[in-house]
Design a protein around this motif. Structure first.
Motif, mmCIF file in Angstrom:
data_model
loop_
_atom_site.group_PDB
_atom_site.id
_atom_site.type_symbol
_atom_site.label_atom_id
_atom_site.label_comp_id
_atom_site.label_asym_id
_atom_site.label_seq_id
_atom_site.Cartn_x
_atom_site.Cartn_y
_atom_site.Cartn_z
ATOM 1 N N PHE A 57 0.811 -1.215 0.000
ATOM 2 C CA PHE A 57 0.000 0.000 0.000
ATOM 3 C C PHE A 57 0.851 1.274 0.000
ATOM 4 O O PHE A 57 0.323 2.370 -0.170
ATOM 5 C CB PHE A 57 -0.905 0.008 1.235
ATOM 6 C CG PHE A 57 -1.827 -1.154 1.308
ATOM 7 C CD1 PHE A 57 -3.102 -1.090 0.763
ATOM 8 C CD2 PHE A 57 -1.428 -2.350 1.909
ATOM 9 C CE1 PHE A 57 -3.960 -2.173 0.822
ATOM 10 C CE2 PHE A 57 -2.284 -3.436 1.976
ATOM 11 C CZ PHE A 57 -3.551 -3.356 1.422
ATOM 12 N N GLY A 58 2.136 1.157 0.259
ATOM 13 C CA GLY A 58 3.016 2.310 0.374
ATOM 14 C C GLY A 58 3.869 2.188 1.623
ATOM 15 O O GLY A 58 3.931 1.126 2.256
ATOM 16 N N GLN A 59 4.509 3.266 1.977
ATOM 17 C CA GLN A 59 5.302 3.311 3.202
ATOM 18 C C GLN A 59 4.421 3.866 4.317
ATOM 19 O O GLN A 59 4.077 5.052 4.326
ATOM 20 C CB GLN A 59 6.532 4.197 3.010
ATOM 21 C CG GLN A 59 7.540 3.628 2.039
ATOM 22 C CD GLN A 59 8.761 4.515 1.929
ATOM 23 O OE1 GLN A 59 8.655 5.714 1.705
ATOM 24 N NE2 GLN A 59 9.934 3.930 2.093
ATOM 25 N N ILE A 60 4.055 3.001 5.247
ATOM 26 C CA ILE A 60 3.113 3.365 6.293
ATOM 27 C C ILE A 60 3.879 3.843 7.520
ATOM 28 O O ILE A 60 4.691 3.107 8.095
ATOM 29 C CB ILE A 60 2.206 2.176 6.664
ATOM 30 C CG1 ILE A 60 1.483 1.672 5.414
ATOM 31 C CG2 ILE A 60 1.220 2.594 7.747
ATOM 32 C CD1 ILE A 60 0.644 2.718 4.689
ATOM 33 N N ALA A 61 3.618 5.096 7.902
ATOM 34 C CA ALA A 61 4.262 5.680 9.072
ATOM 35 C C ALA A 61 3.591 5.161 10.339
ATOM 36 O O ALA A 61 2.357 5.044 10.401
ATOM 37 C CB ALA A 61 4.175 7.203 9.023
ATOM 38 N N TYR A 62 4.410 4.875 11.348
ATOM 39 C CA TYR A 62 3.850 4.467 12.637
ATOM 40 C C TYR A 62 4.853 4.767 13.734
ATOM 41 O O TYR A 62 6.059 4.912 13.497
ATOM 42 C CB TYR A 62 3.472 2.976 12.639
ATOM 43 C CG TYR A 62 4.643 2.020 12.594
ATOM 44 C CD1 TYR A 62 5.128 1.411 13.757
ATOM 45 C CD2 TYR A 62 5.274 1.725 11.382
ATOM 46 C CE1 TYR A 62 6.204 0.533 13.708
ATOM 47 C CE2 TYR A 62 6.347 0.845 11.333
ATOM 48 C CZ TYR A 62 6.803 0.254 12.500
ATOM 49 O OH TYR A 62 7.877 -0.617 12.456
ATOM 50 N N VAL A 63 4.336 4.881 14.945
ATOM 51 C CA VAL A 63 5.171 5.038 16.135
ATOM 52 C C VAL A 63 4.836 3.903 17.077
ATOM 53 O O VAL A 63 3.669 3.523 17.226
ATOM 54 C CB VAL A 63 4.926 6.404 16.812
ATOM 55 C CG1 VAL A 63 5.572 6.470 18.192
ATOM 56 C CG2 VAL A 63 5.475 7.522 15.925
ATOM 57 N N GLU A 64 5.858 3.340 17.690
ATOM 58 C CA GLU A 64 5.690 2.166 18.547
ATOM 59 C C GLU A 64 6.361 2.407 19.888
ATOM 60 O O GLU A 64 7.472 2.946 19.946
ATOM 61 C CB GLU A 64 6.303 0.948 17.858
ATOM 62 C CG GLU A 64 6.242 -0.329 18.659
ATOM 63 C CD GLU A 64 6.795 -1.521 17.887
ATOM 64 O OE1 GLU A 64 7.142 -2.514 18.555
ATOM 65 O OE2 GLU A 64 6.887 -1.449 16.640
ATOM 66 N N ARG A 65 5.676 2.010 20.947
ATOM 67 C CA ARG A 65 6.251 2.080 22.299
ATOM 68 C C ARG A 65 5.829 0.854 23.081
ATOM 69 O O ARG A 65 4.720 0.364 22.911
ATOM 70 C CB ARG A 65 5.756 3.325 23.047
ATOM 71 C CG ARG A 65 6.241 4.645 22.511
ATOM 72 C CD ARG A 65 5.965 5.764 23.507
ATOM 73 N NE ARG A 65 6.778 5.623 24.703
ATOM 74 C CZ ARG A 65 6.639 6.369 25.796
ATOM 75 N NH1 ARG A 65 5.690 7.280 25.858
ATOM 76 N NH2 ARG A 65 7.427 6.195 26.841
ATOM 77 N N GLY A 66 6.694 0.360 23.965
ATOM 78 C CA GLY A 66 6.352 -0.752 24.842
ATOM 79 C C GLY A 66 6.604 -2.098 24.194
ATOM 80 O O GLY A 66 7.121 -2.207 23.088
ATOM 81 N N ILE A 110 2.105 7.319 0.184
ATOM 82 C CA ILE A 110 1.201 6.436 -0.553
ATOM 83 C C ILE A 110 1.298 6.721 -2.050
ATOM 84 O O ILE A 110 1.304 7.883 -2.456
ATOM 85 C CB ILE A 110 -0.257 6.668 -0.080
ATOM 86 C CG1 ILE A 110 -0.339 6.552 1.442
ATOM 87 C CG2 ILE A 110 -1.209 5.684 -0.758
ATOM 88 C CD1 ILE A 110 0.178 5.254 2.018
ATOM 89 N N PRO A 111 1.361 5.694 -2.895
ATOM 90 C CA PRO A 111 1.393 5.950 -4.339
ATOM 91 C C PRO A 111 0.094 6.576 -4.840
ATOM 92 O O PRO A 111 -0.955 6.470 -4.216
ATOM 93 C CB PRO A 111 1.618 4.551 -4.934
ATOM 94 C CG PRO A 111 1.212 3.595 -3.872
ATOM 95 C CD PRO A 111 1.473 4.268 -2.562
#
Length: 326
Positions: A57-66, A110-111
């Motif tokens: 789907f593209g490069q999906i941004a995310y933030v992760e903690r824990g 996203i494309p």
């Protein structure tokens, strides 16, 4: 539509649908405005933690903690994962907290011809979970993120351990009447230009958008406005995708969902701002009646559409309570 009317409506109507220390005028997630300066602002810390998942789907941004069992935080529009900074700070001791940015919003890349409709967003999240080797999640959702959450519960029930829904779309109210002028602005190509005004007139953003989605709009800090609005208008492609996201809100993506939700065995808790005139309390009662394993409703007095930013302690308390059932 006049610019000021748009700015009010975006606050009152965006349905599509922050971790770290803060400086003066930044909401830390602890309900403190005017805190002492720290090495990083909330937005800087969130930006530094941002990752990208390369998906079809593209490069999906995310933030992760824990770490441990995963919790997936689904934001509203025109926001991004930064909406959940306070809740993630509190809950990362109990879960591997992941806050992605939906396609067409936030910092995901996203494309051009990728669908931004709710069903495509749900498929993207399943691909993200697969890429992160996460078999099952607890979902916490807001606004248009609640639409996608309901699709996930119906289409991929084995992936959802529990569901905490805050003010969001329901089948009888999707898209809500107050969103339809925004969809029309997307159709005429004026939505991005109006949103860009927030970056040059933040006081106006607070007095219009902020006043309609927060109980205390003074907490809508300059850096928060920039973190939300900047990516939406950063290029011609991003502006077009911002419009496409809203055009995809029609027809109703939840049409026919009620009968399927009534068969769901996922434990659900509903936490609702009772001052919201986009998704009023009746929407919360509808969800409570519809989900067989609803654990009831908690109303947040005076809370508006994006009360989650102002009351992260409420989200954390209710999530922990629900997770004990899962």
């Amino acid at each position: 539509m006049r610019r000021r009317q748009f700015l009010y409506l975006t606050g009152a109507a965006f349905t599509a649908g922050v971790v770290g220390a803060c400086v003066s005028r930044v909401d830390t997630g602890h309900g403190v405005v005017g805190a002492a300066a720290s090495p990083r602002t909330a937005a800087e810390a969130f930006r530094a933690a941002r990752r990208f998942a390369d998906l079809p789907f593209g490069q999906i941004a995310y933030v992760e903690r824990g770490e441990g069992n995963a919790a997936l935080f689904l934001h509203g529009a025109p926001l991004n994962g930064f909406q959940w900074r306070g809740a993630m700070e509190r809950l990362s001791a109990h879960r591997r907290c992941i806050a992605p940015d939906f396609m067409g919003l936030g910092y995901s890349r996203i494309p051009e011809h990728q669908s931004l409709a709710a069903d495509a967003q749900a498929a993207m999240l399943v691909a993200l979970l697969d890429a992160l080797a996460i078999p099952q999640v607890d979902i916490v959702a807001s606004d248009s993120g609640g639409t996608v959450a309901q699709l996930l519960v119906v289409r991929h029930p084995e992936r959802v351990r529990t569901l905490l829904l805050t003010n969001c779309d329901t089948e009888p109210n999707s898209p809500p009447p107050k969103v339809k002028p925004i969809i029309e602005m997307a159709r005429t190509g004026t939505l991005a230009d109006s949103t860009a005004q927030w970056l040059t007139d933040k006081a106006l953003a607070r007095s219009t958008f902020g006043a309609s989605v927060f109980r205390d709009p003074s907490r809508f800090a300059d850096e928060t406005i920039e973190y939300y609005a900047s990516p939406l208008v950063s290029s011609p492609l991003r502006r077009a995708q911002y419009h496409a996201f809203h055009l995809a809100l029609e027809p109703n993506p939840l049409a026919g969902m009620e009968a399927l939700l009534r068969r769901s065995q996922v434990p659900v808790r509903i936490v609702w701002g009772d001052g919201d005139d986009i998704f009023p309390p009746e929407d919360a009662h509808y969800l409570d009646r519809t989900f067989p394993r609803s654990q009831g409703i908690r109303f947040v007095p005076g809370g508006k559409l994006f009360f989650q930013e102002e009351f992260p302690d409420v989200i954390a308390e209710e999530a922990e309570r629900l997770w004990r059932l899962g």
